[in-house]
Design a protein around this motif. Structure first.
Motif, PDB file in Angstrom:
ATOM      1  N   GLN A  13       0.815  -1.127   0.172  1.00 19.61           N
ATOM      2  CA  GLN A  13       0.090  -0.079  -0.043  1.00 19.61           C
ATOM      3  C   GLN A  13       0.871   1.279   0.030  1.00 19.61           C
ATOM      4  N   ALA A  14       1.814   1.087   0.892  1.00 19.25           N
ATOM      5  CA  ALA A  14       2.807   2.514   0.850  1.00 19.25           C
ATOM      6  C   ALA A  14       3.548   2.646  -0.423  1.00 19.25           C
ATOM      7  N   ARG A  15       4.079   1.703  -0.885  1.00 19.33           N
ATOM      8  CA  ARG A  15       4.893   1.655  -2.367  1.00 19.33           C
ATOM      9  C   ARG A  15       3.685   2.139  -3.598  1.00 19.33           C
ATOM     10  N   LEU A  16       2.842   1.652  -3.682  1.00 22.76           N
ATOM     11  CA  LEU A  16       1.661   1.948  -4.503  1.00 22.76           C
ATOM     12  C   LEU A  16       1.327   3.480  -4.380  1.00 22.76           C
ATOM     13  N   ALA A  17       0.934   3.796  -2.990  1.00 25.34           N
ATOM     14  CA  ALA A  17       0.627   5.123  -2.685  1.00 25.34           C
ATOM     15  C   ALA A  17       1.703   6.338  -3.264  1.00 25.34           C
ATOM     16  N   ARG A  18       2.815   5.769  -3.318  1.00 27.76           N
ATOM     17  CA  ARG A  18       3.762   6.918  -3.854  1.00 27.76           C
ATOM     18  C   ARG A  18       3.665   6.805  -5.432  1.00 27.76           C
ATOM     19  N   VAL A  19       3.351   5.612  -5.885  1.00 28.71           N
ATOM     20  CA  VAL A  19       3.124   5.961  -7.361  1.00 28.71           C
ATOM     21  C   VAL A  19       2.047   6.832  -7.742  1.00 28.71           C
ATOM     22  N   VAL A  20       0.675   6.604  -6.918  1.00 27.82           N
ATOM     23  CA  VAL A  20      -0.404   7.197  -7.180  1.00 27.82           C
ATOM     24  C   VAL A  20       0.100   9.035  -6.992  1.00 27.82           C
ATOM     25  N   MET A 168      -3.796   9.871  -0.545  1.00 26.67           N
ATOM     26  CA  MET A 168      -2.834   9.872   0.638  1.00 26.67           C
ATOM     27  C   MET A 168      -3.603   9.377   1.906  1.00 26.67           C
ATOM     28  N   LEU A 169      -4.799  10.068   2.053  1.00 26.73           N
ATOM     29  CA  LEU A 169      -5.690   9.609   3.256  1.00 26.73           C
ATOM     30  C   LEU A 169      -5.904   8.040   3.456  1.00 26.73           C
ATOM     31  N   PHE A 170      -6.429   7.695   2.231  1.00 24.48           N
ATOM     32  CA  PHE A 170      -6.698   6.117   2.250  1.00 24.48           C
ATOM     33  C   PHE A 170      -5.454   5.302   2.471  1.00 24.48           C
ATOM     34  N   HIS A 171      -4.246   5.853   1.740  1.00 29.25           N
ATOM     35  CA  HIS A 171      -3.057   5.029   1.953  1.00 29.25           C
ATOM     36  C   HIS A 171      -2.694   5.157   3.776  1.00 29.25           C
ATOM     37  N   TRP A 172      -2.925   6.150   4.447  1.00 30.15           N
ATOM     38  CA  TRP A 172      -2.613   6.313   5.931  1.00 30.15           C
ATOM     39  C   TRP A 172      -3.730   5.439   6.528  1.00 30.15           C
ATOM     40  N   THR A 175      -2.733   1.490   5.823  1.00 29.70           N
ATOM     41  CA  THR A 175      -1.650   0.973   6.490  1.00 29.70           C
ATOM     42  C   THR A 175      -1.807   0.766   8.058  1.00 29.70           C
ATOM     43  N   ARG A 176      -2.836   1.162   8.627  1.00 28.17           N
ATOM     44  CA  ARG A 176      -3.333   1.072   9.906  1.00 28.17           C
ATOM     45  C   ARG A 176      -4.538   0.183  10.205  1.00 28.17           C
ATOM     46  N   GLY A 177      -4.846  -0.371   9.018  1.00 26.23           N
ATOM     47  CA  GLY A 177      -5.898  -1.463   9.140  1.00 26.23           C
ATOM     48  C   GLY A 177      -7.308  -0.643   9.241  1.00 26.23           C
ATOM     49  N   LEU A 178      -7.400   0.638   8.802  1.00 26.00           N
ATOM     50  CA  LEU A 178      -8.661   1.355   9.283  1.00 26.00           C
ATOM     51  C   LEU A 178      -9.566   1.389   8.185  1.00 26.00           C
ATOM     52  N   PRO A 220       0.214  13.701   8.455  1.00 26.73           N
ATOM     53  CA  PRO A 220      -0.730  14.842   7.857  1.00 26.73           C
ATOM     54  C   PRO A 220      -2.081  14.801   8.380  1.00 26.73           C
ATOM     55  N   VAL A 221      -2.401  13.548   8.917  1.00 23.53           N
ATOM     56  CA  VAL A 221      -3.870  13.431   8.994  1.00 23.53           C
ATOM     57  C   VAL A 221      -4.572  13.824  10.428  1.00 23.53           C
ATOM     58  N   SER A 222      -5.560  14.406  10.398  1.00 27.75           N
ATOM     59  CA  SER A 222      -6.099  14.801  12.025  1.00 27.75           C
ATOM     60  C   SER A 222      -7.577  14.239  11.909  1.00 27.75           C
ATOM     61  N   ARG A 223      -8.026  14.484  13.256  1.00 27.74           N
ATOM     62  CA  ARG A 223      -9.370  14.084  13.625  1.00 27.74           C
ATOM     63  C   ARG A 223     -10.151  15.505  13.564  1.00 27.74           C
TER      64      ARG A 223
END
Length: 295
Positions: A13-20, A168-172, A175-178, A220-223
């Motif tokens: 996920q992290a590697r492909l997020a870099r591609v996107v 980027m949000l969905f990558h974050w 990677t946390r199983g959320l 960079p993700v916040s509540r």
């Protein structure tokens, strides 16, 4: 899924997020598959299969979709020549661009420019608004919604480019199983594009959370807490490039004749389906405008 499997999934996920992210930032560049493999830190013989497996489309299809999305916005909002728009979208001829645009948007570029936007939103006093097509475009419901929490990533600039923040949000989250299939994806928009310079527009790409207290938020993700209340909800079916006309109709036609006033919360959009696997003409977007309480 076992822990090693989850860990490897997160790595991919992290590697492909870099591609996107790279694709979004280099949309005008030639698509170099070897360069994208380098960005992904994956074998050039396998990375594109992994990308397709994760996202359901090839990297080339992602580039094509994003370029056509930008072209649709330029057709609706700008006055540039179609051949110039076609060239920027990566097509060597207007004919090739027209065929690709027609296939995705079910309308030729020239017709999309002249008929694909404002003409779909007629006055409430017009007899056209009682036709089946008019009713579809004028579908406004009053809904009650309690407050809810989202994970949010800020975006500054053109609202049409918020897609990168969503990636980027969905990558974050992934990677946390959320990632939760029940969760709504939404964009919160703070400024009026007609009144604020494009590079100063503020927005947030968001995803609904059901157990926010269990999440450890990190930049960079916040509540963010989304206010509840009563909302006017306009359901728009069609390309995102047409949403500007939906806003004009909602605020210029429906709101003054509704007898209601807006609340203090910013407008947000809920994206009902995924643009990766949905034709632009079939995209469903809900525009939520908070209303001031009556009485």
């Amino acid at each position: 899924m076992t822990f090693p499997e989850l860990a490897m999934s997160e790595i991919y996920q992290a590697r492909l997020a870099r591609v996107v992210a790279y694709i979004h930032d280099h949309l005008d560049d030639e698509l170099d598959l070897n360069r994208l493999a380098d960005v992904a830190c994956l074998s050039p013989y396998h990375w594109h299969r992994i990308y397709h497996g994760f996202y359901g489309e090839t990297a080339a299809a992602t580039v094509r979709r994003l370029r056509l999305h930008r072209a649709a916005n330029e057709l609706v909002r700008g006055s540039g020549a179609i051949d110039t728009i076609a060239e920027r979208a990566g097509y060597s001829s207007v004919q090739a661009f027209s065929r690709a645009f027609q296939a995705s948007y079910r309308m030729a570029p020239g017709r999309f420019r002249s008929e694909g936007g404002a003409s779909m939103f007629v006055s409430l006093d017009s007899s056209d608004s009682i036709r089946s097509g008019g009713m579809a475009m004028h579908q406004v419901e009053i809904r009650s919604q309690g407050p809810f929490t989202v994970a949010a990533m800020e975006h500054r600039g053109s609202y049409m480019n918020i897609g990168r923040a969503f990636e980027m949000l969905f990558h974050w989250l992934a990677t946390r199983g959320l990632v939760d299939p029940r969760a709504r994806s939404l964009g919160i928009y703070f400024d009026d594009p007609a009144a604020v310079a494009e590079d100063e527009l503020r927005s947030m790409a968001c995803c609904e959370l059901f157990e926010p207290d269990a999440v450890k938020f990190e930049a960079p993700v916040s509540r963010v807490e989304v206010a509840g209340g009563e909302f006017a909800v306009l359901t728009h079916v069609g390309p995102y490039a047409q949403l500007c006309f939906a806003y004009q109709w909602l605020y210029g036609e429906w709101l003054p004749k509704s007898g209601r006033e807006t609340g203090d919360a910013p407008v947000f959009e809920v994206y009902v389906n995924d643009p990766r696997g949905t034709a632009p003409a079939d995209l469903v977007t809900e525009i939520w405008v908070q209303l001031r309480a009556v009485g």
